[in-house]
Structure formats: C-alpha cells, structure tokens
Design a protein around this motif. Structure first.
Motif, PDB file in Angstrom:
ATOM      1  N   ALA A  79       0.841  -1.206   0.000  1.00  0.00           N
ATOM      2  CA  ALA A  79       0.000   0.000   0.000  1.00  0.00           C
ATOM      3  C   ALA A  79       0.874   1.254   0.000  1.00  0.00           C
ATOM      4  N   ARG A  80       1.954   1.236   0.787  1.00  0.00           N
ATOM      5  CA  ARG A  80       2.847   2.395   0.840  1.00  0.00           C
ATOM      6  C   ARG A  80       3.521   2.655  -0.510  1.00  0.00           C
ATOM      7  N   ARG A  81       3.843   1.603  -1.223  1.00  0.00           N
ATOM      8  CA  ARG A  81       4.552   1.737  -2.504  1.00  0.00           C
ATOM      9  C   ARG A  81       3.620   2.053  -3.678  1.00  0.00           C
ATOM     10  N   ALA A  82       2.326   1.852  -3.500  1.00  0.00           N
ATOM     11  CA  ALA A  82       1.381   2.007  -4.620  1.00  0.00           C
ATOM     12  C   ALA A  82       1.542   3.349  -5.346  1.00  0.00           C
ATOM     13  N   PRO A  83       1.583   4.492  -4.663  1.00  0.00           N
ATOM     14  CA  PRO A  83       1.703   5.758  -5.397  1.00  0.00           C
ATOM     15  C   PRO A  83       3.064   5.963  -6.068  1.00  0.00           C
ATOM     16  N   LEU A  84       4.018   5.097  -5.762  1.00  0.00           N
ATOM     17  CA  LEU A  84       5.349   5.228  -6.358  1.00  0.00           C
ATOM     18  C   LEU A  84       5.429   4.531  -7.712  1.00  0.00           C
ATOM     19  N   ARG A  85       4.319   3.937  -8.153  1.00  0.00           N
ATOM     20  CA  ARG A  85       4.297   3.247  -9.447  1.00  0.00           C
ATOM     21  C   ARG A  85       4.339   4.222 -10.620  1.00  0.00           C
ATOM     22  N   ALA A  86       4.230   5.506 -10.345  1.00  0.00           N
ATOM     23  CA  ALA A  86       4.276   6.525 -11.391  1.00  0.00           C
ATOM     24  C   ALA A  86       4.867   7.794 -10.785  1.00  0.00           C
ATOM     25  N   PRO A  87       5.443   8.649 -11.612  1.00  0.00           N
ATOM     26  CA  PRO A  87       6.006   9.881 -11.065  1.00  0.00           C
ATOM     27  C   PRO A  87       4.956  10.925 -10.664  1.00  0.00           C
ATOM     28  N   MET A  88       3.718  10.721 -11.115  1.00  0.00           N
ATOM     29  CA  MET A  88       2.645  11.652 -10.765  1.00  0.00           C
ATOM     30  C   MET A  88       1.340  10.884 -10.612  1.00  0.00           C
ATOM     31  N   VAL A  89       0.581  11.263  -9.594  1.00  0.00           N
ATOM     32  CA  VAL A  89      -0.755  10.712  -9.379  1.00  0.00           C
ATOM     33  C   VAL A  89      -1.709  11.900  -9.309  1.00  0.00           C
ATOM     34  N   ILE A  90      -2.754  11.860 -10.120  1.00  0.00           N
ATOM     35  CA  ILE A  90      -3.760  12.914 -10.100  1.00  0.00           C
ATOM     36  C   ILE A  90      -5.012  12.329  -9.465  1.00  0.00           C
ATOM     37  N   VAL A  91      -5.462  12.955  -8.396  1.00  0.00           N
ATOM     38  CA  VAL A  91      -6.658  12.504  -7.695  1.00  0.00           C
ATOM     39  C   VAL A  91      -7.845  13.271  -8.255  1.00  0.00           C
ATOM     40  N   GLY A  92      -8.801  12.539  -8.828  1.00  0.00           N
ATOM     41  CA  GLY A  92     -10.029  13.148  -9.316  1.00  0.00           C
ATOM     42  C   GLY A  92     -11.067  13.118  -8.218  1.00  0.00           C
TER      43      GLY A  92
END
Length: 191
Positions: A79-92
């Motif tokens: 779960a901690r690593r999930a947002p590291l799968r991409a250089p940017m995460v956009i929350v809609g």
C-alpha cells in the motif's frame, strides 16, 4: 476512420510508468480538456489534486492506514509503494452541488468523464495513464487525509508518466456482446 477514432480504439491503461511526469504546460492543457466534460447546468462538480515527488510517499502512508487491522507488513508495504508506481498521481474528486434539475448521479458522471478526458489528453501528449480506485478511494481516512469535504468523493487516482514497457494488447469485446436494438417495451434484438 478518423484519427480520433483510431486514437480511441488504441487507448489502453498503462501499468508500467516512469519519470518524467508530464510538465506543467501539458498538465494545464489536460485539465482544460477535463473541464470540457459534459456538465449539465455548468456546475463544475469536480476538482483535482496533483501528487508528485515526496507527496507520493505521504499518499502511500494514507493508503497503508486504510488497510484493515489484520494487514500483514507485506500488505502495508505494498500500500505504501502504490503511489510510487508513477512519477505523478492525479486525484479526481467529485464535488456535487445541490441543484433542483441536476441529480448527484449526473454530477458524478461528469466528474468521471472529466477523468477520462484528462487521461486521453495525457495519452495524446505522449504519456501513459492508469486509472485506479480500490478500497483506498472510499476509505474515510484517505478522504480525510486528502482534505475532502462532506459530500465529496474520489473518482479515481490517475497514475501518469512515460510508459516504461509495452504490454500486450487487451482483447476487446465484440459490439454484439453489449449492444442491442430496442424496438419498444420488452422487445430487444441483436445488434
């Protein structure tokens, strides 16, 4: 077939993303595209958060806190690593407003259409995208940590960056599997 149709037929989610993230000028244009989503009564029932750099680690901590009490250390780390799968995460984020002629469901669909337009614009600019949800999109601790107001909801997390590896094509359904011709009440025929 137009280039737009070909573009849509070739659309795919890209799970393998790496740096660089789209630059500000590309993101600005993509958000302008998102704002062109169908929007009954021009309520603009959406907003976005851009998460990049170290903020992705903070988002990962929120995701870990959303895990159930019996989660293993391996599940928490995932779960901690999930947002590291991409250089940017956009929350809609869907931000429905009270309106006598526009039910909330229409506003949620507008927010979802905006996310789709955003993803298509980023893809057109040469970036890959992956729209993700899962339990973290609905968990109260994540919603609170992202600063959502009462009545707001997460439409999804749009991961974006350069595609690092091509994936095999995904089989697409035949239109006859999901399209029928309606001839009146109780009468539907095969497409």
């Amino acid at each position: 077939m137009t280039s737009v149709t070909r573009f849509l037929l070739d659309r795919a989610s890209e799970p393998r993303l790496e740096t660089p993230a789209p630059p500000r000028q590309i993101i600005d244009v993509a958000f302008q595209c998102a704002a062109r989503a169908p929007d009954h009564a021009l309520l603009r029932p959406w907003r976005y958060l851009v998460v990049e750099g170290d903020a992705r680690h903070a988002l990962g901590e929120l995701f870990a806190r959303a895990c159930n009490d019996n989660a293993s250390e391996q599940e928490l780390e995932k779960a901690r690593r999930a947002p590291l799968r991409a250089p940017m995460v956009i929350v809609g984020i869907a931000t429905p407003k009270s309106h006598p002629k526009v039910p909330e469901v229409e506003q949620l669909m507008s927010a979802a259409a905006g996310m789709s337009f955003l993803g298509l614009a980023l893809r057109d600019a040469g970036y890959g995208v992956m729209w993700r949800t899962g339990g973290v999109a609905y968990h109260p601790e994540v919603l609170d940590g992202l600063g959502l107001e009462p009545g707001e909801s997460v439409v999804g997390f749009l991961y974006t960056g350069k595609v690092s590896a091509n994936k095999p094509p995904v089989p697409r359904p035949d239109t006859g599997d999901f399209v029928k011709v309606w001839r009146g009440p109780g009468c539907q025929e095969s497409w």
